[in-house]
Design a protein around this motif. Sequence first.
Motif, PDB file in Angstrom:
ATOM      1  N   GLN A  32       0.856  -1.181   0.000  1.00 21.42           N
ATOM      2  CA  GLN A  32       0.000   0.000   0.000  1.00 21.42           C
ATOM      3  C   GLN A  32       0.890   1.227   0.000  1.00 21.42           C
ATOM      4  OE1 GLN A  32      -2.140  -1.101   3.597  1.00 21.42           O
ATOM      5  NE2 GLN A  32      -1.150   0.543   4.712  1.00 21.42           N
ATOM      6  N   GLN A  33       0.570   2.162  -0.847  1.00 24.20           N
ATOM      7  CA  GLN A  33       1.253   3.443  -0.961  1.00 24.20           C
ATOM      8  C   GLN A  33       2.716   3.353  -1.382  1.00 24.20           C
ATOM      9  OE1 GLN A  33       0.400   5.238   2.876  1.00 24.20           O
ATOM     10  NE2 GLN A  33      -1.495   6.104   2.073  1.00 24.20           N
ATOM     11  N   ILE A  34       3.105   2.206  -1.921  1.00 23.15           N
ATOM     12  CA  ILE A  34       4.434   2.047  -2.516  1.00 23.15           C
ATOM     13  C   ILE A  34       4.282   1.092  -3.699  1.00 23.15           C
ATOM     14  CG2 ILE A  34       5.749   2.472  -0.390  1.00 23.15           C
ATOM     15  CD1 ILE A  34       6.150  -0.560  -0.127  1.00 23.15           C
ATOM     16  N   PRO A  35       5.267   1.062  -4.587  1.00 22.42           N
ATOM     17  CA  PRO A  35       5.193   0.108  -5.696  1.00 22.42           C
ATOM     18  C   PRO A  35       5.131  -1.333  -5.176  1.00 22.42           C
ATOM     19  CG  PRO A  35       6.858   1.766  -6.148  1.00 22.42           C
ATOM     20  CD  PRO A  35       6.424   1.957  -4.720  1.00 22.42           C
ATOM     21  N   MET A  36       4.339  -2.135  -5.863  1.00 21.34           N
ATOM     22  CA  MET A  36       4.152  -3.529  -5.470  1.00 21.34           C
ATOM     23  C   MET A  36       5.478  -4.257  -5.284  1.00 21.34           C
ATOM     24  SD  MET A  36       2.650  -6.593  -7.771  1.00 21.34           S
ATOM     25  CE  MET A  36       4.262  -6.806  -8.493  1.00 21.34           C
ATOM     26  N   GLU A  37       6.420  -4.048  -6.198  1.00 16.18           N
ATOM     27  CA  GLU A  37       7.688  -4.769  -6.115  1.00 16.18           C
ATOM     28  C   GLU A  37       8.419  -4.463  -4.811  1.00 16.18           C
ATOM     29  OE1 GLU A  37       7.707  -2.959 -10.339  1.00 16.18           O
ATOM     30  OE2 GLU A  37       6.571  -2.705  -8.487  1.00 16.18           O
ATOM     31  N   LYS A  38       8.404  -3.203  -4.394  1.00 20.39           N
ATOM     32  CA  LYS A  38       9.073  -2.840  -3.136  1.00 20.39           C
ATOM     33  C   LYS A  38       8.374  -3.504  -1.952  1.00 20.39           C
ATOM     34  CE  LYS A  38      10.958   0.854  -0.320  1.00 20.39           C
ATOM     35  NZ  LYS A  38      12.153   0.133   0.065  1.00 20.39           N
ATOM     36  N   ALA A  39       7.053  -3.498  -1.976  1.00 22.84           N
ATOM     37  CA  ALA A  39       6.300  -4.126  -0.888  1.00 22.84           C
ATOM     38  C   ALA A  39       6.670  -5.599  -0.742  1.00 22.84           C
ATOM     39  CB  ALA A  39       4.799  -3.987  -1.139  1.00 22.84           C
ATOM     40  N   PHE A  40       6.743  -6.298  -1.853  1.00 23.31           N
ATOM     41  CA  PHE A  40       6.999  -7.731  -1.791  1.00 23.31           C
ATOM     42  C   PHE A  40       8.484  -8.068  -1.624  1.00 23.31           C
ATOM     43  CE2 PHE A  40       2.606  -7.775  -3.113  1.00 23.31           C
ATOM     44  CZ  PHE A  40       2.114  -8.831  -2.371  1.00 23.31           C
ATOM     45  N   LYS A  41       9.357  -7.070  -1.715  1.00 20.09           N
ATOM     46  CA  LYS A  41      10.772  -7.267  -1.361  1.00 20.09           C
ATOM     47  C   LYS A  41      10.970  -7.118   0.151  1.00 20.09           C
ATOM     48  CE  LYS A  41      12.679  -5.624  -5.721  1.00 20.09           C
ATOM     49  NZ  LYS A  41      13.313  -4.481  -6.411  1.00 20.09           N
ATOM     50  N   GLY A  42      10.043  -6.434   0.808  1.00 21.39           N
ATOM     51  CA  GLY A  42      10.163  -6.172   2.241  1.00 21.39           C
ATOM     52  C   GLY A  42      10.412  -7.403   3.095  1.00 21.39           C
ATOM     53  N   PRO A  43       9.665  -8.498   2.892  1.00 16.78           N
ATOM     54  CA  PRO A  43       9.912  -9.684   3.715  1.00 16.78           C
ATOM     55  C   PRO A  43      11.337 -10.230   3.580  1.00 16.78           C
ATOM     56  CG  PRO A  43       7.777  -9.817   2.682  1.00 16.78           C
ATOM     57  CD  PRO A  43       8.469  -8.629   2.069  1.00 16.78           C
ATOM     58  N   LYS A  44      11.928 -10.140   2.398  1.00 13.92           N
ATOM     59  CA  LYS A  44      13.309 -10.613   2.198  1.00 13.92           C
ATOM     60  C   LYS A  44      14.275  -9.711   2.963  1.00 13.92           C
ATOM     61  CE  LYS A  44      16.661 -12.866  -0.149  1.00 13.92           C
ATOM     62  NZ  LYS A  44      17.827 -12.656   0.680  1.00 13.92           N
ATOM     63  N   VAL A  45      14.020  -8.410   2.946  1.00 14.60           N
ATOM     64  CA  VAL A  45      14.861  -7.480   3.699  1.00 14.60           C
ATOM     65  C   VAL A  45      14.803  -7.828   5.189  1.00 14.60           C
ATOM     66  CG1 VAL A  45      15.152  -5.053   4.377  1.00 14.60           C
ATOM     67  CG2 VAL A  45      14.642  -5.622   1.990  1.00 14.60           C
ATOM     68  N   ILE A  46      13.606  -8.059   5.692  1.00 16.72           N
ATOM     69  CA  ILE A  46      13.448  -8.429   7.108  1.00 16.72           C
ATOM     70  C   ILE A  46      14.163  -9.744   7.399  1.00 16.72           C
ATOM     71  CG2 ILE A  46      11.786  -9.105   8.892  1.00 16.72           C
ATOM     72  CD1 ILE A  46       9.775  -7.178   7.451  1.00 16.72           C
ATOM     73  N   ALA A  47      13.952 -10.732   6.538  1.00 13.32           N
ATOM     74  CA  ALA A  47      14.588 -12.040   6.729  1.00 13.32           C
ATOM     75  C   ALA A  47      16.112 -11.919   6.737  1.00 13.32           C
ATOM     76  CB  ALA A  47      14.133 -13.010   5.639  1.00 13.32           C
ATOM     77  N   ASP A  48      16.656 -11.129   5.837  1.00 11.42           N
ATOM     78  CA  ASP A  48      18.113 -10.946   5.792  1.00 11.42           C
ATOM     79  C   ASP A  48      18.621 -10.297   7.072  1.00 11.42           C
ATOM     80  OD1 ASP A  48      18.145 -12.036   3.245  1.00 11.42           O
ATOM     81  OD2 ASP A  48      18.385 -10.104   2.213  1.00 11.42           O
ATOM     82  N   ARG A  49      17.877  -9.350   7.590  1.00 12.47           N
ATOM     83  CA  ARG A  49      18.319  -8.616   8.780  1.00 12.47           C
ATOM     84  C   ARG A  49      18.108  -9.395  10.078  1.00 12.47           C
ATOM     85  NH1 ARG A  49      16.144  -2.611   6.903  1.00 12.47           N
ATOM     86  NH2 ARG A  49      17.604  -2.452   5.165  1.00 12.47           N
ATOM     87  N   MET A  50      17.160 -10.347  10.051  1.00 13.07           N
ATOM     88  CA  MET A  50      16.867 -11.117  11.267  1.00 13.07           C
ATOM     89  C   MET A  50      17.413 -12.535  11.219  1.00 13.07           C
ATOM     90  SD  MET A  50      13.022  -9.975  12.355  1.00 13.07           S
ATOM     91  CE  MET A  50      13.244 -10.363  14.105  1.00 13.07           C
ATOM     92  N   GLY A  51      18.089 -12.884  10.144  1.00 18.85           N
ATOM     93  CA  GLY A  51      18.605 -14.244  10.013  1.00 18.85           C
ATOM     94  C   GLY A  51      17.499 -15.251   9.743  1.00 18.85           C
ATOM     95  N   GLY A  52      16.442 -14.804   9.092  1.00 19.67           N
ATOM     96  CA  GLY A  52      15.294 -15.653   8.762  1.00 19.67           C
ATOM     97  C   GLY A  52      14.005 -14.930   9.109  1.00 19.67           C
ATOM     98  N   LEU A  53      12.915 -15.504   8.644  1.00 23.50           N
ATOM     99  CA  LEU A  53      11.606 -14.903   8.897  1.00 23.50           C
ATOM    100  C   LEU A  53      10.858 -15.838   9.839  1.00 23.50           C
ATOM    101  CD1 LEU A  53      10.333 -12.306   7.784  1.00 23.50           C
ATOM    102  CD2 LEU A  53       9.133 -13.687   6.119  1.00 23.50           C
ATOM    103  N   ASP A  54      10.809 -15.464  11.100  1.00 27.62           N
ATOM    104  CA  ASP A  54      10.190 -16.296  12.128  1.00 27.62           C
ATOM    105  C   ASP A  54       9.106 -15.492  12.831  1.00 27.62           C
ATOM    106  OD1 ASP A  54       9.990 -17.094  15.107  1.00 27.62           O
ATOM    107  OD2 ASP A  54      10.961 -18.843  14.205  1.00 27.62           O
ATOM    108  N   VAL A  55       7.874 -15.960  12.761  1.00 28.78           N
ATOM    109  CA  VAL A  55       6.740 -15.229  13.325  1.00 28.78           C
ATOM    110  C   VAL A  55       6.914 -14.969  14.823  1.00 28.78           C
ATOM    111  CG1 VAL A  55       5.272 -17.253  13.779  1.00 28.78           C
ATOM    112  CG2 VAL A  55       4.213 -15.049  13.229  1.00 28.78           C
TER     113      VAL A  55
END
Length: 191
Positions: A32-55
């Motif tokens: 929302q309020q950003i290009p779709m591609e950037k939005a869907f890159k967000g989870p990878k950025v989080i995963a890279d910074r946290m060493g994985g994506l863990d709820v």
Amino acid sequence: MTRTLCLAQETQADALLAADPLALLFGMLLDQQIPMEKAFKGPKVIADRMGGLDVHKIAETSEEEFVELASTPPAIHRFPGSMAKRLQTLARFLIEEYDGAVENVWTRGEPDGKDVLKRLKALPGFGDQKARIFLALLGKQLGVEPKGWRAAAGAYGEKGSRRSVADVVDAKSLGEVREFKKAAKAAAKQG
């Protein structure tokens, strides 16, 4: 069968979206309020910074730390602080209501399309339109097809449509979706 997605328009980010339902749900929330591609890159950025994506790890991280993680350039969104808080709220909700297993939203108790739509609309940050688009995305691209899913998704579930992220399978279809949205916006202004 390995599913492929082309939402972030970046191989590694799209691979994460295809493999991890949490990443896909987070990407949809960010869309929302950003290009779709950037939005869907967000989870990878989080995963890279946290060493994985863990709820659980996301839910348990302090708000300040998670906001900083989301805000560090490149930020996950143009409003990284508020979106980080929304992602944590969603993570906590998924733990409380679905045992942290995102798939339970659309699989627990063999729900039909209306049930899945109702569950999606109950997710923090998901309104009617976002829930319908996500339901269409599940059905069209991930093979999650509970009975009546197309009807529950409304126009977003139509075969061959080019209305939303649910219809983006490559760069060409991304352009078609953008053209549809541009035309719809112009028609709304005139009418």
